[in-house]
Design a protein around this motif. Structure first.
Motif, PDB file in Angstrom:
ATOM      1  N   LYS A   1       0.832  -1.210   0.000  1.00 16.47           N
ATOM      2  CA  LYS A   1       0.000   0.000   0.000  1.00 16.47           C
ATOM      3  C   LYS A   1       0.864   1.256   0.000  1.00 16.47           C
ATOM      4  CE  LYS A   1      -4.093  -2.013   2.215  1.00 16.47           C
ATOM      5  NZ  LYS A   1      -4.999  -1.992   3.390  1.00 16.47           N
ATOM      6  N   GLY A   2       1.983   1.200   0.711  1.00 12.67           N
ATOM      7  CA  GLY A   2       2.905   2.335   0.688  1.00 12.67           C
ATOM      8  C   GLY A   2       3.472   2.562  -0.699  1.00 12.67           C
ATOM      9  N   LEU A   3       3.730   1.484  -1.435  1.00  5.21           N
ATOM     10  CA  LEU A   3       4.202   1.616  -2.812  1.00  5.21           C
ATOM     11  C   LEU A   3       3.138   2.246  -3.695  1.00  5.21           C
ATOM     12  CD1 LEU A   3       6.105  -1.727  -3.545  1.00  5.21           C
ATOM     13  CD2 LEU A   3       7.069   0.572  -3.454  1.00  5.21           C
ATOM     14  N   GLU A   4       1.897   1.831  -3.520  1.00 12.95           N
ATOM     15  CA  GLU A   4       0.807   2.392  -4.337  1.00 12.95           C
ATOM     16  C   GLU A   4       0.639   3.881  -4.074  1.00 12.95           C
ATOM     17  OE1 GLU A   4      -2.404  -0.143  -3.173  1.00 12.95           O
ATOM     18  OE2 GLU A   4      -2.174  -1.431  -4.936  1.00 12.95           O
ATOM     19  N   GLN A   5       0.766   4.285  -2.820  1.00 10.86           N
ATOM     20  CA  GLN A   5       0.648   5.704  -2.496  1.00 10.86           C
ATOM     21  C   GLN A   5       1.802   6.501  -3.088  1.00 10.86           C
ATOM     22  OE1 GLN A   5       0.360   5.859   1.767  1.00 10.86           O
ATOM     23  NE2 GLN A   5      -1.673   4.900   1.835  1.00 10.86           N
ATOM     24  N   ALA A   6       3.003   5.954  -2.979  1.00  9.08           N
ATOM     25  CA  ALA A   6       4.164   6.652  -3.532  1.00  9.08           C
ATOM     26  C   ALA A   6       4.117   6.672  -5.054  1.00  9.08           C
ATOM     27  CB  ALA A   6       5.448   5.979  -3.057  1.00  9.08           C
ATOM     28  N   ASN A   7       3.442   5.706  -5.649  1.00  9.50           N
ATOM     29  CA  ASN A   7       3.391   5.609  -7.104  1.00  9.50           C
ATOM     30  C   ASN A   7       2.659   6.796  -7.724  1.00  9.50           C
ATOM     31  OD1 ASN A   7       4.019   4.289  -9.529  1.00  9.50           O
ATOM     32  ND2 ASN A   7       2.015   3.280  -9.598  1.00  9.50           N
ATOM     33  N   HIS A   8       1.776   7.409  -6.949  1.00  7.76           N
ATOM     34  CA  HIS A   8       1.058   8.588  -7.462  1.00  7.76           C
ATOM     35  C   HIS A   8       1.997   9.771  -7.694  1.00  7.76           C
ATOM     36  CE1 HIS A   8      -2.739   6.562  -6.983  1.00  7.76           C
ATOM     37  NE2 HIS A   8      -2.599   6.448  -5.664  1.00  7.76           N
TER      38      HIS A   8
ATOM     39  N   LEU B   1       4.885  -0.300 -12.142  1.00  7.66           N
ATOM     40  CA  LEU B   1       4.861  -0.513 -10.698  1.00  7.66           C
ATOM     41  C   LEU B   1       3.453  -0.873 -10.229  1.00  7.66           C
ATOM     42  CD1 LEU B   1       6.311  -0.522  -8.008  1.00  7.66           C
ATOM     43  CD2 LEU B   1       5.906   1.952  -7.837  1.00  7.66           C
ATOM     44  N   LYS B   2       2.460  -0.205 -10.819  1.00  7.33           N
ATOM     45  CA  LYS B   2       1.074  -0.522 -10.448  1.00  7.33           C
ATOM     46  C   LYS B   2       0.743  -1.966 -10.809  1.00  7.33           C
ATOM     47  CE  LYS B   2      -3.714   0.883 -11.235  1.00  7.33           C
ATOM     48  NZ  LYS B   2      -4.625   1.828 -11.934  1.00  7.33           N
ATOM     49  N   ASP B   3       1.128  -2.400 -11.994  1.00 11.75           N
ATOM     50  CA  ASP B   3       0.865  -3.782 -12.422  1.00 11.75           C
ATOM     51  C   ASP B   3       1.597  -4.776 -11.524  1.00 11.75           C
ATOM     52  OD1 ASP B   3      -0.665  -2.772 -14.469  1.00 11.75           O
ATOM     53  OD2 ASP B   3       0.904  -2.972 -16.005  1.00 11.75           O
ATOM     54  N   LEU B   4       2.807  -4.402 -11.100  1.00 12.26           N
ATOM     55  CA  LEU B   4       3.588  -5.279 -10.229  1.00 12.26           C
ATOM     56  C   LEU B   4       2.887  -5.462  -8.885  1.00 12.26           C
ATOM     57  CD1 LEU B   4       6.295  -6.833  -9.940  1.00 12.26           C
ATOM     58  CD2 LEU B   4       7.282  -4.716  -9.050  1.00 12.26           C
ATOM     59  N   CYS B   5       2.398  -4.377  -8.313  1.00  9.60           N
ATOM     60  CA  CYS B   5       1.704  -4.453  -7.023  1.00  9.60           C
ATOM     61  C   CYS B   5       0.407  -5.254  -7.146  1.00  9.60           C
ATOM     62  CB  CYS B   5       1.409  -3.044  -6.500  1.00  9.60           C
ATOM     63  SG  CYS B   5       2.876  -2.092  -6.026  1.00  9.60           S
TER      64      CYS B   5
ATOM     65  N   VAL C   1      10.319  -7.303 -11.997  1.00  9.23           N
ATOM     66  CA  VAL C   1      10.853  -6.562 -10.851  1.00  9.23           C
ATOM     67  C   VAL C   1      11.917  -5.570 -11.308  1.00  9.23           C
ATOM     68  CG1 VAL C   1      12.100  -6.755  -8.665  1.00  9.23           C
ATOM     69  CG2 VAL C   1      10.346  -8.453  -9.258  1.00  9.23           C
ATOM     70  N   LEU C   2      12.816  -6.023 -12.175  1.00  9.70           N
ATOM     71  CA  LEU C   2      13.898  -5.142 -12.630  1.00  9.70           C
ATOM     72  C   LEU C   2      13.397  -4.035 -13.546  1.00  9.70           C
ATOM     73  CD1 LEU C   2      16.736  -7.743 -13.323  1.00  9.70           C
ATOM     74  CD2 LEU C   2      16.499  -6.180 -11.377  1.00  9.70           C
ATOM     75  N   ALA C   3      12.215  -4.202 -14.097  1.00  6.84           N
ATOM     76  CA  ALA C   3      11.677  -3.174 -14.992  1.00  6.84           C
ATOM     77  C   ALA C   3      11.364  -1.878 -14.259  1.00  6.84           C
ATOM     78  CB  ALA C   3      10.420  -3.702 -15.690  1.00  6.84           C
ATOM     79  N   VAL C   4      11.234  -1.939 -12.922  1.00 10.77           N
ATOM     80  CA  VAL C   4      10.896  -0.726 -12.156  1.00 10.77           C
ATOM     81  C   VAL C   4      12.086  -0.242 -11.316  1.00 10.77           C
ATOM     82  CG1 VAL C   4       8.444  -1.318 -12.086  1.00 10.77           C
ATOM     83  CG2 VAL C   4       9.947  -2.082 -10.243  1.00 10.77           C
ATOM     84  N   ARG C   5      13.263  -0.754 -11.554  1.00  7.70           N
ATOM     85  CA  ARG C   5      14.407  -0.417 -10.718  1.00  7.70           C
ATOM     86  C   ARG C   5      14.739   1.068 -10.750  1.00  7.70           C
ATOM     87  NH1 ARG C   5      19.715  -2.838 -13.740  1.00  7.70           N
ATOM     88  NH2 ARG C   5      20.708  -1.506 -12.180  1.00  7.70           N
ATOM     89  N   GLY C   6      14.415   1.738 -11.843  1.00  7.55           N
ATOM     90  CA  GLY C   6      14.708   3.160 -11.956  1.00  7.55           C
ATOM     91  C   GLY C   6      13.975   4.011 -10.932  1.00  7.55           C
ATOM     92  N   LEU C   7      12.869   3.494 -10.383  1.00  9.61           N
ATOM     93  CA  LEU C   7      12.091   4.257  -9.401  1.00  9.61           C
ATOM     94  C   LEU C   7      12.701   4.215  -8.010  1.00  9.61           C
ATOM     95  CD1 LEU C   7       8.463   3.164 -10.396  1.00  9.61           C
ATOM     96  CD2 LEU C   7       9.571   5.354 -10.878  1.00  9.61           C
ATOM     97  N   PHE C   8      13.658   3.306  -7.785  1.00 11.74           N
ATOM     98  CA  PHE C   8      14.137   3.058  -6.427  1.00 11.74           C
ATOM     99  C   PHE C   8      15.525   3.632  -6.163  1.00 11.74           C
ATOM    100  CE2 PHE C   8      10.814   0.024  -7.173  1.00 11.74           C
ATOM    101  CZ  PHE C   8      10.194  -0.133  -5.941  1.00 11.74           C
ATOM    102  N   SER C   9      15.997   4.501  -7.040  1.00 13.07           N
ATOM    103  CA  SER C   9      17.291   5.142  -6.815  1.00 13.07           C
ATOM    104  C   SER C   9      17.160   6.616  -6.446  1.00 13.07           C
ATOM    105  CB  SER C   9      18.170   5.008  -8.064  1.00 13.07           C
ATOM    106  OG  SER C   9      17.531   5.585  -9.188  1.00 13.07           O
ATOM    107  N   GLY C  10      16.008   7.176  -6.681  1.00  9.18           N
ATOM    108  CA  GLY C  10      15.763   8.582  -6.355  1.00  9.18           C
ATOM    109  C   GLY C  10      14.362   8.753  -5.796  1.00  9.18           C
ATOM    110  N   PRO C  11      13.835   9.967  -5.786  1.00 10.80           N
ATOM    111  CA  PRO C  11      12.479  10.170  -5.285  1.00 10.80           C
ATOM    112  C   PRO C  11      11.458   9.497  -6.199  1.00 10.80           C
ATOM    113  CG  PRO C  11      13.341  12.178  -6.310  1.00 10.80           C
ATOM    114  CD  PRO C  11      14.464  11.212  -6.251  1.00 10.80           C
TER     115      PRO C  11
END
Length: 361
Positions: free
Chosen positions: A195-202, A213-217, A231-241
């Protein structure tokens, strides 16, 4: 001149005495060429050291005899108490062994000017486990120091084994049961993390990444385990904001801390710092394990590696463990240190449904 010759003769006799075997020492001590005061001094030293060794051997043998008799008595008359007593004694031996190994590893780090990440996997894992256990073991060791205080420790083992003791002092049955308890508590936070990921995804501005990321969740929430490529397709989201390890909010840090058994009951900045430190430690462990090769692990090491990364593998076979760990390492080996936030979230991605026995993809 006569005095010098006499002194020389005494010194030569002394050298001769030191060179002879022990069964000839007594005869040599009574040589007429050895001065009386020297002969008396050597007799005293030889006799006292021999007597001390004899007393030490005698006391040690008697203590061993009493210990064996005591254990036999407990085993016959109080079998349940004997199991606790035996577990405590063996656990203490394992703790001392781990302390010696950890000391050697630290000396190796110092002498060879190495960093923690340069160690082989097993040494790295030994040091990690020892550090985690000592915080819980030190109070136990202090309690056990006074005479007969080990009985208090045994009472604690009996009434509060999971809360008070480290795994060294658990019976094999307790180890399985307690791992299940701790994993169940960890699994309670899988959904809040998603749920925290879904909120941050906005907050994500990149539309394709946001959709991935939404499809992954959604896939995890629907009971499926995502593929490594997803999983690796969304790695770019986890290095910055907004999902980088330094950009997570306090609540996200607390939830992720529970996934790797860190206490969340600390100030927010401390929780974030500890989470980052342990995430990097896990990444370095993964790299060392990749260098070693997962197939080099025995069954116990393999299941412990899976458990640390989010999978309670007590009911899994060796092949299933290898398959799951291989997927984990494929994700981990592709990540940079700045992307360790994804490594922590990967605990949920790969473990949430695998722990329920769902098929691995």
């Amino acid at each position: 001149m006569a005095l010098s010759c006499s002194s020389l003769s005494a010194h030569l006799s002394l050298v001769r005495i030191c060179a002879l075997r022990s069964n000839r020492i007594t005869n040599s001590l009574y040589s007429p060429y050895l001065p009386c005061h020297t002969r008396l001094l050597l007799c005293r030293q030889y006799s006292s050291s021999k007597v001390s060794r004899g007393i030490g051997r005698y006391v040690s043998s008697k203590l061993q005899y009493v210990h064996v008799k005591y254990e036999g008595f407990l085993k016959r008359r109080f079998p349940r108490f004997y199991l606790l007593y035996h577990t405590f004694v063996e656990g203490f031996k394992l703790l001392i062994r781990d302390a010696n190994e950890a000391r050697k590893i630290k000396m190796k780090l110092y002498n060879e000017q190495l960093q923690y990440k340069d160690l082989p996997y097993r040494e790295m894992e030994t040091l990690r486990q020892f550090r985690r256990n000592m915080a819980k073991a030190i109070p136990l060791v202090l309690i056990a120091i006074p005479p007969f205080a080990n009985y208090l420790v045994i009472l604690l083992m009996y009434f509060f084994p999971r809360q008070v003791l480290i795994p060294h002092f658990w019976t094999p049955q307790q180890q399985v049961a307690f791992r299940g308890v701790y994993h169940s508590r960890r699994a309670q936070y899988f959904t809040p993390v998603l749920k925290g990921l879904e909120q941050a995804n906005h907050k994500v501005k990149d539309a394709p990444l946001q959709r991935r990321l939404k499809d992954l969740c959604v896939k995890v929430q629907n009971g499926s385990t995502p593929k490594v490529s997803e999983v690796l397709a969304v790695r770019g989201l986890f290095s910055g904001p907004p999902l980088g390890i330094q950009r997570l909010d306090t609540e996200q840090n607390r939830q992720l801390s529970r996934l790797i058994f860190l206490t969340p009951h600390l100030p927010g900045f401390v929780v974030g710092r500890r989470l980052n430190s342990h995430a990097l430690e896990l990444l370095h462990l993964d790299r060392a394990l990749s260098r070693l090769g997962p197939h080099q692990l025995n069954e116990s090491e393999l299941k412990q590696a899976c458990y640390l990364r989010g999978l309670n593998a007590d009911s899994f076979g060796v092949n299933q463990c290898h398959e799951w760990l291989s997927q984990w390492l494929q994700v981990s080996s592709a990540l940079k240190e700045s992307e360790v936030s994804l490594l922590l979230h990967n605990i949920v991605f790969l473990s949430a449904n695998s722990s329920r026995g769902s098929r691995l993809h």
